[in-house]
Scaffold this active site. Structure first.
Site, PDB file in Angstrom:
ATOM      1  N   SER A 168       8.981  -0.624   4.528  1.00 53.32           N
ATOM      2  CA  SER A 168       8.447  -1.557   5.518  1.00 53.32           C
ATOM      3  C   SER A 168       7.373  -2.434   4.900  1.00 53.32           C
ATOM      4  CB  SER A 168       7.845  -0.785   6.693  1.00 53.32           C
ATOM      5  OG  SER A 168       7.085  -1.630   7.540  1.00 53.32           O
ATOM      6  N   TYR A 176       1.722   5.496   9.183  1.00 52.77           N
ATOM      7  CA  TYR A 176       2.982   4.805   8.892  1.00 52.77           C
ATOM      8  C   TYR A 176       2.885   3.987   7.611  1.00 52.77           C
ATOM      9  CZ  TYR A 176       7.051   1.780   9.593  1.00 52.77           C
ATOM     10  OH  TYR A 176       8.244   1.091   9.433  1.00 52.77           O
ATOM     11  N   LYS A 183       5.017   4.606   4.154  1.00 55.28           N
ATOM     12  CA  LYS A 183       5.939   3.597   3.641  1.00 55.28           C
ATOM     13  C   LYS A 183       5.510   3.112   2.249  1.00 55.28           C
ATOM     14  CE  LYS A 183       9.138   3.298   6.781  1.00 55.28           C
ATOM     15  NZ  LYS A 183      10.486   3.836   6.488  1.00 55.28           N
TER      16      LYS A 183
END
Length: 271
Positions: A146, A159, A163
């Site tokens: 991402s 997150y 990533k």
């Protein structure tokens, strides 16, 4: 012809998180380019719809409903694909995600869970797949990362960290597995999937995201699928250890979650 380099005729792929969105679009794209595909996700009826599209493209599909947070279930997909199709050439690690949280609401368990979900599952399947990839004519692994692994966004500690780890995992694994197995990743921007349902149904939120994107729009799952096909096919045969940014050109988060600055605690009154 140059377009022949984008064919994966006779190859076999495993795609995780394939029930909808990027995973579903990727599975169908690989089938349309000539691959047989094993698809896995939690929800069987979604997988059956994807399998029907794979078969409509003239290829074979195997449906494996599974909770891939069970790392043994993730690893088992490699042997299942080889048993069903006789080989394994392509792995697409598309499982991932973590809910946004304020810094002080992000505990160690949130970091640990984000790491396992975004990196651990990918490693479990890739590690199990490597012997099969080596037994074929060489193979390709594509990890779905991402843009939040590259840019800093308030609320995305777990997150974004996970990533970013997946992106570097890609670089290190590519070196470990060269020259027979190529490993690349895609740093995805905002794409119109179920994860963005709230955004896509709100004119205000959608306009904010589009306004913060140089290309002025939210991406389509097929655009990510096309990038996966490039990296997995002979067209990308000289590419490994790279993170391809398919994000509309963004260099900052597209959505402000409105999390306030942290403040020192109020002084207690003396008694």
């Amino acid at each position: 012809m140059i377009l022949d380099r984008f064919r994966v005729e006779g190859k076999v792929a495993v795609v995780t998180g394939a029930g909808r969105g990027i995973g579903a679009a990727t599975a169908v794209a690989l089938a349309q380019a000539g691959a047989d595909v094993l698809v896995s996700a939690r929800t069987e009826d979604q997988l059956r719809k994807v399998a029907a599209e794979i078969e409509a493209a003239g290829r074979r599909a195997v449906v494996v409903p599974a909770d891939l947070s069970d790392l043994s279930a993730a690893a088992a997909l490699a042997d299942r694909a080889a048993a069903e199709f006789g080989r394994l050439d392509i792995v697409v690690n598309n499982v991932g995600g973590a809910l946004p949280r304020a810094f002080l609401d992000t505990g160690y368990d949130h970091l640990e869970n984000a790491f396992q979900f975004n990196v651990g599952i990918a490693h479990a399947l890739t590690r199990a797949a490597v012997p099969h990839l080596l037994a074929a004519d060489g193979g390709a692994v594509v990890n779905i990362s991402s843009v939040m692994g590259r840019v800093a966004g308030r609320g995305f500690l777990a997150y974004g960290t996970a990533k970013a780890a997946l992106a570097h995992y890609t670089r290190v694994a590519a070196l470990d597995l060269a020259p027979r197995v190529r490993v690349n990743a895609i740093a995805v921007g905002s794409v119109a999937t179920s994860a963005l349902d709230i955004v896509m149904t709100s004119d205000e939120l959608r306009s904010q995201m589009e306004g913060n994107t140089p290309l002025g729009r939210i991406g389509d799952p097929e655009e990510i699928a096309a990038s996966v096909l490039y990296l997995a096919s002979p067209a990308g045969a000289y590419v490994t250890g790279k993170v391809l940014e398919v994000d509309g050109g963004i260099d900052r988060p597209q959505l402000d979650l409105g999390l306030p600055d942290l403040r020192p605690p109020a002084p207690q009154e003396s008694r």
